[in-house]
Write a protein that holds these residues in place. Structure first.
Motif, PDB file in Angstrom:
ATOM      1  N   ARG A  68      11.399  66.299  47.069  1.00  0.00           N
ATOM      2  CA  ARG A  68      11.092  67.721  47.119  1.00  0.00           C
ATOM      3  C   ARG A  68      12.301  68.498  47.629  1.00  0.00           C
ATOM      4  N   GLY A  69      12.420  69.728  47.146  1.00  0.00           N
ATOM      5  CA  GLY A  69      13.549  70.558  47.542  1.00  0.00           C
ATOM      6  C   GLY A  69      14.844  70.033  46.959  1.00  0.00           C
ATOM      7  N   ASP A  70      15.898  70.114  47.744  1.00  0.00           N
ATOM      8  CA  ASP A  70      17.208  69.661  47.286  1.00  0.00           C
ATOM      9  C   ASP A  70      17.492  68.210  47.657  1.00  0.00           C
ATOM     10  N   ALA A  71      16.561  67.561  48.270  1.00  0.00           N
ATOM     11  CA  ALA A  71      16.798  66.207  48.763  1.00  0.00           C
ATOM     12  C   ALA A  71      16.926  65.228  47.610  1.00  0.00           C
ATOM     13  N   THR A  72      17.687  64.149  47.831  1.00  0.00           N
ATOM     14  CA  THR A  72      17.775  63.032  46.886  1.00  0.00           C
ATOM     15  C   THR A  72      17.550  61.739  47.644  1.00  0.00           C
ATOM     16  N   LEU A  73      17.225  60.720  46.913  1.00  0.00           N
ATOM     17  CA  LEU A  73      16.971  59.408  47.488  1.00  0.00           C
ATOM     18  C   LEU A  73      17.887  58.414  46.788  1.00  0.00           C
ATOM     19  N   LEU A  74      18.842  57.858  47.535  1.00  0.00           N
ATOM     20  CA  LEU A  74      19.842  56.961  46.965  1.00  0.00           C
ATOM     21  C   LEU A  74      20.558  57.629  45.783  1.00  0.00           C
ATOM     22  N   GLY A  75      20.803  58.958  45.923  1.00  0.00           N
ATOM     23  CA  GLY A  75      21.513  59.707  44.891  1.00  0.00           C
ATOM     24  C   GLY A  75      20.664  60.110  43.715  1.00  0.00           C
ATOM     25  N   MET A  76      19.341  59.891  43.770  1.00  0.00           N
ATOM     26  CA  MET A  76      18.448  60.179  42.652  1.00  0.00           C
ATOM     27  C   MET A  76      17.373  61.166  43.081  1.00  0.00           C
ATOM     28  N   LYS A  77      16.993  62.002  42.130  1.00  0.00           N
ATOM     29  CA  LYS A  77      15.937  62.969  42.370  1.00  0.00           C
ATOM     30  C   LYS A  77      14.571  62.394  41.994  1.00  0.00           C
ATOM     31  N   GLN A  78      14.538  61.556  40.979  1.00  0.00           N
ATOM     32  CA  GLN A  78      13.300  60.920  40.523  1.00  0.00           C
ATOM     33  C   GLN A  78      13.556  59.433  40.314  1.00  0.00           C
ATOM     34  N   LEU A  79      12.580  58.626  40.683  1.00  0.00           N
ATOM     35  CA  LEU A  79      12.757  57.179  40.545  1.00  0.00           C
ATOM     36  C   LEU A  79      11.406  56.506  40.492  1.00  0.00           C
ATOM     37  N   SER A  80      11.424  55.247  40.132  1.00  0.00           N
ATOM     38  CA  SER A  80      10.209  54.436  40.066  1.00  0.00           C
ATOM     39  C   SER A  80      10.383  53.209  40.930  1.00  0.00           C
ATOM     40  N   LEU A  81       9.268  52.741  41.452  1.00  0.00           N
ATOM     41  CA  LEU A  81       9.224  51.488  42.202  1.00  0.00           C
ATOM     42  C   LEU A  81       8.165  50.597  41.561  1.00  0.00           C
ATOM     43  N   HIS A  82       8.535  49.345  41.268  1.00  0.00           N
ATOM     44  CA  HIS A  82       7.550  48.435  40.696  1.00  0.00           C
ATOM     45  C   HIS A  82       7.881  46.995  41.087  1.00  0.00           C
ATOM     46  N   HIS A  83       6.885  46.169  40.977  1.00  0.00           N
ATOM     47  CA  HIS A  83       7.064  44.737  41.242  1.00  0.00           C
ATOM     48  C   HIS A  83       8.159  44.209  40.319  1.00  0.00           C
ATOM     49  N   PRO A  84       9.108  43.443  40.825  1.00  0.00           N
ATOM     50  CA  PRO A  84      10.175  42.909  39.942  1.00  0.00           C
ATOM     51  C   PRO A  84       9.631  42.119  38.757  1.00  0.00           C
ATOM     52  N   ARG A  85       8.443  41.557  38.933  1.00  0.00           N
ATOM     53  CA  ARG A  85       7.846  40.773  37.851  1.00  0.00           C
ATOM     54  C   ARG A  85       7.627  41.613  36.597  1.00  0.00           C
TER      55      ARG A  85
END
Length: 892
Positions: A150-167
């Motif tokens: 939200r806002g101007d913040a980024t997470l690890l240089g990204m604004k949008q990302l996904s997290l999922h089981h490596p499987r």
């Protein structure tokens, strides 16, 4: 087309055996135990949760047998601590339960809830929701999430990302897939492995995947431009709606199909608000839809080289899942005005949720899909590869990346990062085994697929020779067809190393896919004036070709035989298509399935074809005059009943009539008091019989039937049939009178006179004779060959070459045989090597010695019995038998 599978790790017993055989394992075991003690102490201070997990893994499995336990324990992935308040967490839990109930997750922008992510001492405000279409993303505790800051913040240089089981992306293979695409300058996602804790509950290692917005584009060193896709929301809604009827063969309504899906963009609100982005988006959407509608070729819509490299890498690695239409994502380059594919979701779930806690090696990972071999798998991709420019670029790219050197360079470039990524995976999945060999095996498979052994077939068509007054050169027509998936160009035709004609780029043969038949194209080969191609020259013709995209020119021979002959096919149709309506002499009773030939004299100027399923009858005075090459072909049984005073006659007044053929009529035929006069065998292009009258495939009874002046190899030919012939006569035949092949039956009280060749010739048959008179023939009176059985009594054979011949494992037994005026009376021998010796026995005959110039010739191995006395061989070989007959010599 399935490629190789990633090997699963060796079993527990194999690991124990290997460990016992290697001293290094003992040293590593000591190190592991020491580190375990240190981990207990350190965990008391800072890593309580990790410590508990490690201790549990040691207690549940023998740590000494875990191959990558140490590497995983020493890795230091980013720690994402996600905090979601209780009410919002319940919303996500309800979404998950609904997805598990219906079998699919269907969510949208309204399903985000607020949350915070803590990373390296920073707290980042985010929105979070569940993600993943299939419920494998929601099984167990390790759910998949979509996160937007939200806002101007980024997470690890990204604004949008996904997290999922490596499987769900086959562990390390998606990571390597993205690195391989980036190496080929194809837009790729940032992809790494992290550890995740949600509301204080440690969930373990996750795969973190970049999502689609401008920072993805900028990270790939490209100018900002819209990102497009085919909207897949209706596709998944249709899946949900039809899930209760799965496996019942019901058809979906199609609103979620590729051709029905809307062209959509990511962050459409921002696109609409910014004119600098809105126009490029509108152009990109129009191009993509124009391509899908078939209005624009792929090369005018997509970046050809990058699209080719995207599919080549996907095929090499088996990342077929990412090439399906609903997973495709495109970046529109505002500089080149072309769409570029984005690598995404290349792999599906590997294994099942129980494996990571089962104490067993991971199951195999299936890598599949080579579009070169199956370009029809998806509508979008089939249309892509229909563009010759794109397919040629794809072939070249696939040829390049399938070389071992390309994989060597890829692994050398990413090796340190790959080791770090695997180490993070080993924290939760120490049994996981990543296989480089799998990709090298895939590369070998692709290399073989790129070079089919015989991709086309070519046939000689027709030779066109101009008339004497024409100035045109003669030309030869060839028929060439592509028999496999890869398109190819026919470059020319050569003979003896010399190119006779050039086709350049004009002859492109599309690939043949699935169950489609080979599509043949006719090509003209001009010849020099006066040139003629004999069979030897035709056999030297070669087609020069190159697979589309390949620089290698190859040759394949041209078959000197035609692929098909239109005249032959037309003739075959004409003799198989009934034509009852064309003849006034017929009365058809459909209710009784009966065809009656009316009394009278009828002139047939074209062939009469009678269909199956009827009874064909003729009674009284009937004359059928076959002229102009006409024949009668019937697939129904005949019942012809004449009388001795007024027999039914089938004849040819102009000497061209082709006779009668009754073929597999399905029921017995009966002919009484019928005359066949001056007939030839039915013959058309590609089809020729030997008998002026032929019965094939069902029984026949002939009473007082006469065969006169037959202009055929056989006056009567009976094939695969039971028969009963009584009171029949054969006269003035050009060649054989009666020829029986693979039949059985009797011939009684019948006469044969003035014959050009054999009177009675049987092969593979059984014949009973009684009251037979044969007078005047060119070769043999009675001939039994090819494992036949002949029995007879009251027989007279006069004025011919050979009275009785038994050949090739045939057995002939005769009683009351009279021979007169013959060159050779009796003979038994073997003519064909696949059969054996023959036998002949004659009893009650007083004329064998005096009825022939040479009473008998017997080849060694065969047997001859006269009045019960076995005779000794007097001819050493078959040649001597015929030599003796033709030249009046008994033996050499």
């Amino acid at each position: 087309m399935k490629l190789k599978q990633a090997p699963s790790g060796p079993g527990i017993a194999e690991r124990l055996s290997g460990w016992l055989g290697r001293r290094r394992r003992l040293a590593r075991a000591g190190l592991q135990l020491a580190l375990l003690g240190l981990a207990f102490g350190a965990g008391m201070l800072a890593y309580r949760q990790q410590l508990h997990r490690w201790v549990r893994s040691v207690l549940e499995a023998n740590v000494l047998l875990v191959p990558h336990w140490v590497e995983g324990m020493l890795s230091r992935p980013p720690q994402l601590l996600i905090d979601i308040d209780y009410e919002n967490y319940l919303i996500l839990e309800q979404q998950r339960q609904e997805a598990l109930r219906q079998g699919f997750l269907v969510v949208g922008a309204e399903d985000f809830v607020p949350a915070e992510v803590r990373l390296d001492g920073q707290t980042i405000p985010v929105k979070i929701r569940l993600k993943g279409d299939h419920i494998d993303h929601l099984e167990g505790d390790r759910w998949s999430f979509r996160i937007q800051t939200r806002g101007d913040a980024t997470l690890l240089g990204m604004k949008q990302l996904s997290l999922h089981h490596p499987r769900t992306r086959s562990y390390a293979y998606e990571w390597l897939y993205q690195r391989a695409l980036a190496r080929e300058d194809v837009v790729a996602l940032r992809y790494r492995f992290v550890e995740v804790t949600v509301n204080g509950r440690h969930l373990g290692v996750y795969a973190l995947e970049e999502h689609f917005e401008k920072r993805l584009v900028e990270h790939n060193r490209r100018r900002e431009g819209p990102i497009l896709r085919f909207d897949e929301s209706l596709f998944w809604q249709e899946q949900v709606a039809n899930a209760p009827f799965e496996g019942q063969g019901r058809q979906w309504n199609g609103d979620g199909s590729y051709f029905a899906s809307a062209v959509d963009g990511f962050q459409t609100g921002a696109l609409a608000a910014d004119p600098a982005l809105a126009e490029p988006y509108a152009l990109a959407a129009g191009l993509l839809d124009g391509f899908r509608r078939g209005e624009l070729p792929a090369s005018q819509v997509f970046d050809v080289e990058r699209t080719a490299r995207f599919f080549a890498v996907s095929d090499l690695m088996g990342a077929e899942h990412g090439t399906r239409w609903h997973n495709l994502r495109f970046y529109f380059n505002p500089v080149t005005s072309r769409l570029e594919p984005i690598g995404f979701d290349g792999f599906e779930t590997s294994g099942w949720t129980g494996w990571q806690d089962s104490g067993l090696p991971f199951p195999a990972t299936t890598l599949s899909g080579v579009h070169l071999l199956d370009a029809e798998a998806w509508g979008h991709n089939a249309r892509l590869f229909a563009d010759p420019a794109l397919f040629a670029a794809y072939y070249r790219a696939l040829e390049r990346v399938s070389q071992d050197a390309w994989l060597d360079a890829l692994f050398a470039e990413v090796e340190p990062e790959l080791e770090d990524a695997l180490a993070v995976l080993y924290r939760d999945f120490p049994y996981y085994r990543f296989s480089k060999d799998l990709l090298y095996q895939n590369a070998a498979f692709v290399r073989a697929a790129l070079h089919p052994q015989a991709p086309l077939r070519a046939f000689v068509g027709s030779l066109e020779t101009p008339g004497p007054t024409s100035t045109s050169a003669p030309s030869l027509t060839l028929e060439v067809g592509n028999i496999q998936n890869i398109p190819l160009r026919v470059l020319g035709v050569s003979r003896a190393g010399t190119r006779l004609t050039e086709y350049g780029e004009s002859v492109l043969l599309a690939g043949r896919h699935g169950t489609a038949a080979v599509d043949y194209r006719r090509l003209s080969l001009p010849l020099a004036a006066g040139e003629r191609l004999d069979p030897a020259a035709l056999a030297e013709l070669r087609v020069d070709y190159a697979l589309l995209g390949s620089r290698e020119i190859a040759q394949l021979p041209v078959s000197p035989l035609p692929r098909e002959d239109a005249a032959l096919l037309a003739a075959a149709r004409s003799r198989s298509e009934p034509n009852l309506a064309d003849f006034d002499l017929l009365v058809v009773d459909e209710a009784e399935h009966r065809i009656d030939i009316q009394p009278g004299s009828w002139r047939l100027e074209r062939s009469l074809v009678l269909p199956a399923g009827y009874r064909v009858t003729a009674q009284g005075r009937v004359v059928l005059d076959l002229v102009n090459g006409a024949a009668i072909v019937s697939r129904s049984p005949l019942r012809f009943e004449g009388s001795p005073e007024a027999p039914i006659r089938i004849e040819s007044s102009d000497g061209t009539g082709q006779g009668l053929a009754v073929i597999e009529p399905g029921a017995p035929s009966t002919l009484s008091d019928v005359v066949f006069h001056n007939l030839a065998p039915p013959e058309q292009p590609g089809w020729a019989l030997t008998g002026a009258v032929t019965f094939y495939g069902a029984s026949v009874t002939l009473n007082r039937v006469r065969f006169e002046q037959a202009r055929a190899e056989d006056a009567l030919n009976l094939v695969r049939i039971d028969f009963d012939l009584r009171g029949c006569s054969f006269s003035d035949s050009a060649s054989d009178a009666l020829d029986i092949d693979f039949g059985q039956g009797s011939l009684v009280d019948s006469r044969f006179v003035r014959l050009g060749n054999d009177a009675i010739d049987i092969s593979g048959s059984q014949l009973r004779l009684s009251g037979i008179d044969i007078d005047g023939f060119g070769d043999k009176g009675l001939s039994a060959g090819e494992d036949s059985r002949m029995e007879g009594e009251d027989l007279r054979i006069a004025d011919g070459e050979i009275g009785v011949a038994s050949k090739d494992r045939s057995v002939v037994r005769l009683k009351g045989l009279e021979l007169e005026g013959l060159h050779l009376g009796l003979t038994a021998f073997q003519k064909k090597p696949e059969f054996g010796p023959a036998s002949l026995a004659v009893e009650g005959s007083s004329s064998v010695a005096g009825g022939a110039a040479v009473p008998w010739l017997l080849e060694a191995g065969s047997s001859l019995s006269l009045e019960g006395q076995a005779q000794r061989p007097n001819a050493e070989a078959l040649e001597s038998i015929f030599y003796g007959v033709k030249y009046g010599k008994a033996s050499r």
